[in-house]
Structures are given as C-alpha cells and as structure tokens.
Write a protein that holds these residues in place. Sequence first.
Motif, mmCIF file in Angstrom:
data_model
loop_
_atom_site.group_PDB
_atom_site.id
_atom_site.type_symbol
_atom_site.label_atom_id
_atom_site.label_comp_id
_atom_site.label_asym_id
_atom_site.label_seq_id
_atom_site.Cartn_x
_atom_site.Cartn_y
_atom_site.Cartn_z
ATOM 1 N N GLN A 150 0.856 -1.250 0.136
ATOM 2 C CA GLN A 150 0.037 0.018 -0.150
ATOM 3 C C GLN A 150 0.851 1.208 0.022
ATOM 4 N N THR A 151 2.006 1.136 -0.013
ATOM 5 C CA THR A 151 3.316 2.246 -0.071
ATOM 6 C C THR A 151 2.731 3.471 -1.009
ATOM 7 N N SER A 152 2.376 3.105 -2.072
ATOM 8 C CA SER A 152 2.162 4.232 -3.072
ATOM 9 C C SER A 152 0.855 4.828 -2.928
ATOM 10 N N LYS A 153 -0.044 4.306 -1.915
ATOM 11 C CA LYS A 153 -1.243 5.032 -1.594
ATOM 12 C C LYS A 153 -1.352 5.355 -0.383
ATOM 13 N N GLN A 154 -0.197 5.740 0.454
ATOM 14 C CA GLN A 154 -0.086 5.730 1.832
ATOM 15 C C GLN A 154 -0.780 7.033 2.213
ATOM 16 N N PHE A 155 -0.293 8.223 1.624
ATOM 17 C CA PHE A 155 -0.993 9.465 2.228
ATOM 18 C C PHE A 155 -2.640 9.478 2.007
ATOM 19 N N MET A 156 -3.084 8.958 0.657
ATOM 20 C CA MET A 156 -4.302 8.897 0.285
ATOM 21 C C MET A 156 -5.260 8.131 1.416
ATOM 22 N N VAL A 157 -4.608 6.864 1.832
ATOM 23 C CA VAL A 157 -5.215 6.110 2.597
ATOM 24 C C VAL A 157 -5.351 6.655 3.972
ATOM 25 N N ALA A 158 -4.505 7.413 4.304
ATOM 26 C CA ALA A 158 -4.332 8.232 5.706
ATOM 27 C C ALA A 158 -5.383 9.423 5.762
ATOM 28 N N ILE A 159 -5.538 10.035 4.458
ATOM 29 C CA ILE A 159 -6.477 11.029 4.540
ATOM 30 C C ILE A 159 -7.883 10.688 4.440
ATOM 31 N N GLN A 160 -8.117 9.741 3.808
ATOM 32 C CA GLN A 160 -9.708 9.229 3.569
ATOM 33 C C GLN A 160 -10.045 8.520 5.021
ATOM 34 N N ALA A 161 -9.328 7.942 5.382
ATOM 35 C CA ALA A 161 -9.350 7.294 7.009
ATOM 36 C C ALA A 161 -9.684 8.263 7.775
ATOM 37 N N TYR A 162 -9.070 9.469 7.760
ATOM 38 C CA TYR A 162 -9.229 10.480 8.590
ATOM 39 C C TYR A 162 -10.602 11.372 8.468
ATOM 40 N N ILE A 163 -10.851 11.489 7.190
ATOM 41 C CA ILE A 163 -12.122 12.232 6.857
ATOM 42 C C ILE A 163 -13.319 11.203 7.438
ATOM 43 N N LEU A 164 -13.229 9.806 7.153
ATOM 44 C CA LEU A 164 -14.233 8.958 7.566
ATOM 45 C C LEU A 164 -14.541 8.970 9.250
ATOM 46 N N ALA A 165 -13.349 8.701 9.846
ATOM 47 C CA ALA A 165 -13.386 8.693 11.261
ATOM 48 C C ALA A 165 -13.716 9.899 12.105
ATOM 49 N N THR A 166 -13.398 11.069 11.407
ATOM 50 C CA THR A 166 -13.737 12.320 12.062
ATOM 51 C C THR A 166 -15.243 12.684 12.068
ATOM 52 N N SER A 167 -15.754 12.401 10.592
ATOM 53 C CA SER A 167 -17.162 12.563 10.457
ATOM 54 C C SER A 167 -18.092 11.602 11.354
ATOM 55 N N LEU A 168 -17.639 10.391 11.457
ATOM 56 C CA LEU A 168 -18.488 9.583 12.394
ATOM 57 C C LEU A 168 -18.239 9.967 13.888
ATOM 58 N N THR A 169 -17.130 10.377 14.199
ATOM 59 C CA THR A 169 -16.890 10.872 15.650
ATOM 60 C C THR A 169 -17.850 12.032 16.059
ATOM 61 N N LEU A 170 -17.716 13.112 14.904
ATOM 62 C CA LEU A 170 -18.629 14.133 14.937
ATOM 63 C C LEU A 170 -20.147 13.980 15.037
ATOM 64 N N ALA A 171 -20.500 12.765 14.502
ATOM 65 C CA ALA A 171 -21.799 12.253 14.429
ATOM 66 C C ALA A 171 -22.089 11.594 15.730
#
Length: 596
Positions: free
Chosen positions: A414-435
């Motif tokens: 997954q190295t080539s997608k590393q920062f994209m995975v981190a960003i998308q996981a952050y977006i999803l987790a943050t939105s779930l937490t705020l909800a």
Amino acid sequence: MGNGLKWIFNEYEFDNRVNNLAWTVSGKYDEEIDSSEKDYSSKDASMYYAIIAGARRKYVDWETVKKYLVNRIKAGYNKDILCTLIQIILNDVVEKKVIEERPGVVDIRNKAYDDILKGYSKIHKEDILQLLKYTYVLQQMDRHPVMDRLVRKILREINAIDSNDDIMNILKRVDEIYLTYFQHILDSQNQNVEFAEENVKNVDIDFDTFADFMLEELYSDQEVETVETEINNLTGGMLVDGLGDENGDIDLESTPNRAIYVNEEMLNKIYKRVEYYYGKSYLSQNDSRKIEARNCRNVHEGCRLHFTDGVLRSPCDNAFQLKYVTRQKDNNIFEFQYKMKMYRRQINKLKENFSRLLIEESSSDRVYSDCGTIYANKAWRIGRSSNNKVFYKDVDNGKGRYVIDILLDSSGSQTSKQFMVAIQAYILATSLTLARIPNRVMGFQSFLDYTILKRFRDYNDNVRKCEDIFEYYCSGNNRDGLAIKATCDGLLEREEENKILIVLSDGKPNDVKIGKDSSRSIRGEMSYKGVVGIKDTATEVRRARKRGIMVLGVFTGKETDLEAEKKIYGKDFIYIKDIQRFSDIVSMYLKKVISN
C-alpha cells in the motif's frame, strides 16, 4: 542483532529503490513487486533479487509455464521437484539474459550470493533439491564445489540450455531432466528425494505430444487454481531463501512453502525487539497471550499478536524509528493541508449526512392504547366514552445503536497509496466521531511471525485523536485473516447492537511462517499467500458475519485480483480504483446499512 536484520528497519526508503530497480529492468511500471521477491539479508541481496524480479517479468511467459505445471502435476509429477527444477532453470535463463543486457549485474549477483551463503550453517546433503540449488549458486560464483556425479550431470544439463530458446523448448528440457534423473528416485511416503544412480536413464520426448499441455480448456478451474500458488512461489520465490546473520546463527532451509527457520536464540532477540521497532504494547503480556491462545490456531499456529499505539504514543527509545514515523506523519499532514478546505467540506457533509440519518432512524412512533403512560388531555374519556385508549406508548424502530471498526492494510503493497489512505481514513473517522458514532481505526502489518495491530484511535476517543491516523505508514507483509479475527475480538465486546467492520486491503494476503526447528514439520508451516491466505481470510470474514458483525471489504488492488476479493468478502465488497473516493463510498454503504 546482526547486520542481516538491522537495515530493514532503519532504511525504509531503500525499499523504493528496490522497487524502482525491478521496474527499470522489466519495463513494466504498473506491476507491484511482491515482498516475497525481496531478500532482507543484505542490501546487495535485495538489489540482486529486484533485478531478477524484473527480469522474470520481462523474459518469461508465465502463462505457458502455468499450463505446463497444471498438466504435469495432474499427470503425477512430483510438485516440489518440478518446481525446484523450473526455478533453477528459469533463474539461469533470466540471469543470463539480464547479464547480457546489463553486464554490471555480475558484481551485484556475486556480492548478493556471498552475503546469503554466509547465513548457511549447514546443508543437508541428503536433500538433493537443496544441494542442487546450493551447488548451482557456488558454480555461478565461479567456485568449484565438490559434488557427486549425479549433481554434476544435472547441472551440466541445466548449463547446456540455451537461454535465448523458445519457452516451449526450455520446458521440454525441464521435462527431459525430470524424467531422466528423478522419475524413479522418489520416496512416495514422505516425498524426499533419494538418489539411486542405477535408475538414471535417457528419455526421448515426442514434441507433438509434449505440446498438448497448451490446450488449457482441457483443465478444470480447480486444477488451474491449485497451481496458481506454485506459480506465485516461482515468480516470487528466491533461488536461495536468505535471512542472513553475520554470526551464521540462523539455520536456513530452502523450502517451497517460504517457511523461514531461525534458532531459539534469534527468536528471543526478535521478540524482544518488536516493541523497539513498533512501540510498546498497550496490553499486558498476560492479556496478549490470552488473545493469542484464542486466535493463533490452525494456519496461524505459532504466530503472535502485538497491539500497540505506535512509537509516537507509547514508550520507545528507537531514535531513528521515531524520526522516520514523524517524517511520514508530517508528509501525510502536508498532503491533507494542501487541499484542506476541500477535505473539511467533505467531513462536514458526511457528518451532517450521518447525523440526519441517525435522527431519522432513531425517531419513535407514539401509539395509543388501553395501558401504558396516561395521556392527560384524554383523561376525560374515562367513564364518559367507550374509547378507553387514554394511555400511550412510544415505540422506537428497534434498530439500536451502531459501532464501527475501520481496519487498514498497512503492508508494503500500500506504500504508493499511503498518504491517500491516511487522509480518507481521517475524513471518515472524523465525520463519524462528530456524528457521535463510536469508531475505532487500526492498521495491520506483519513482521516475521508477529501481526502488528496499530491503534490510531479508540471507540470513545475525542475528535482530536483522529489526527493520529496521520501516523499511518506501510511496510512488511499482511496476514489478513489473523488481523480480522483479532479485531473482531474487541468489536464483539462492545454493547452496541449493530457492529460493522470495514476492511481496506488489496485482496492479497501475504506472509511468511517462522519455524524453530527445520528437522520437523510444524502446523501452519505453509506460507500465508495464494489459495492458503485467501481461503483463511474468507473463513474469518464468514465467521465474523455469523457472530453478528457486518463486514465490508474495500478493495484497492488490481483488477486481476478482483476474483480473490470476491471469494473473501462475497457480495459485501466495493472495488474503488480511486482511493480518494474511499470515505464517500463507505458512507454510502453505511447509509444503506442503517436505512435497511
């Protein structure tokens, strides 16, 4: 620890150099280099095997080799002998070709083999396959080992093969060598090879009959699938498996199942150093052992689990690792900040969608009845009306609350997608937490027989803890089935009625097995890849669903691996070619799950 294991931890960027070298040789920049095609005993070994990995892709028609293997194994050929012969012969072919094109490879090869052979403490002379490999390597280094007549004859046959010949003719020579030297020297009980020179005979193969194996339609899907693992081992396997140590205290065995053997002293060193490289475990040793006892069974027998918050949030005195992970986190945050306004809008949109959906689904209906809570405005009916429904009950939808686990494949693929995975996981987790939907985010990767489960945020953490997801980085292998199994353990302890597990991976479980004693077989010794890994991961997914967990697989790999993902996750999986759609697509799935 010796030189053999040091650099793997403190020069991750070297891995990218290895990949680039393989891609340059092959000319195929869209193909990933599997971790089994890399050797971590030294840098020279890694560079050499990267060159060979690229050369395999450039010079070998693996589809034809696959058809040949299917046909011969079906006909009763010994799989281990045949695969070893093909491995040596095709290694010889691609090496000659790449050296002809790039003469400097000779120096790299000699340094690599020299490093690898230092790790050998013994060679079992009764194992003709290992002896054949070992002697071939010495021969390639212009050394002149003492060998018996039969090994010398076989190597002479291999050396005589024209590397520029057509693959059909090369496979015909494989057939001739097998039938001439190995057909009558197998012990059918344990499949070990024992030489009896009087049984050696010359054979003549009819080419027209030989070419019949190209009729692939004659073979069943099951037969083709069975040999896929062997092809994976050949395309990814190294001629001499190496995990070298300068003191030679590792007993290496070259096996078709990629089991790496280390002695007890080295095992203890490895176990003590896991926390040094990945951070101290947040579980007590006793709790970890209990979890391992429940989960490390069958194909995972002898494996271990390490639960950690990572080197930045748990005690760790590894200065280089601290620096490396900090740099990776900074890189991920930099990429997020580059388009921060867009990502913030996405978070708010998802949060509003989740909140609205939960409000709608948690709304209750008021039903009037002849018992329940009295409704004051209708109390006058008592004794004055035949309508006795002066009580009410609020009936909810009965769906209950939700809890979500997000499990991220953190292996090297997954190295080539590393920062994209981190960003998308952050977006999803943050939105779930705020909800206000409890969620946990974890990454998984493997180091030798340890599966590392890194916790980025826990269920009840506040929204600021979501930023720890930017510590996501990729390295090592991935034992998907064990990671899913251990994650479900924690999820099942939650009191929420609706439990959801979202797994992001490339659909290619891939790990090795560590054995303590090469003289006897131990359970789970087969390498964790191909059919073995897919079948086990699929079993764990189905087991989780039977226990009441909704499991969604998010596939980020190649289209050619799509069938494996379908076998693992059934209908509940999503294939996304653009990882930046991860959070949106998962939110659509969650909306569908909650609504239905």
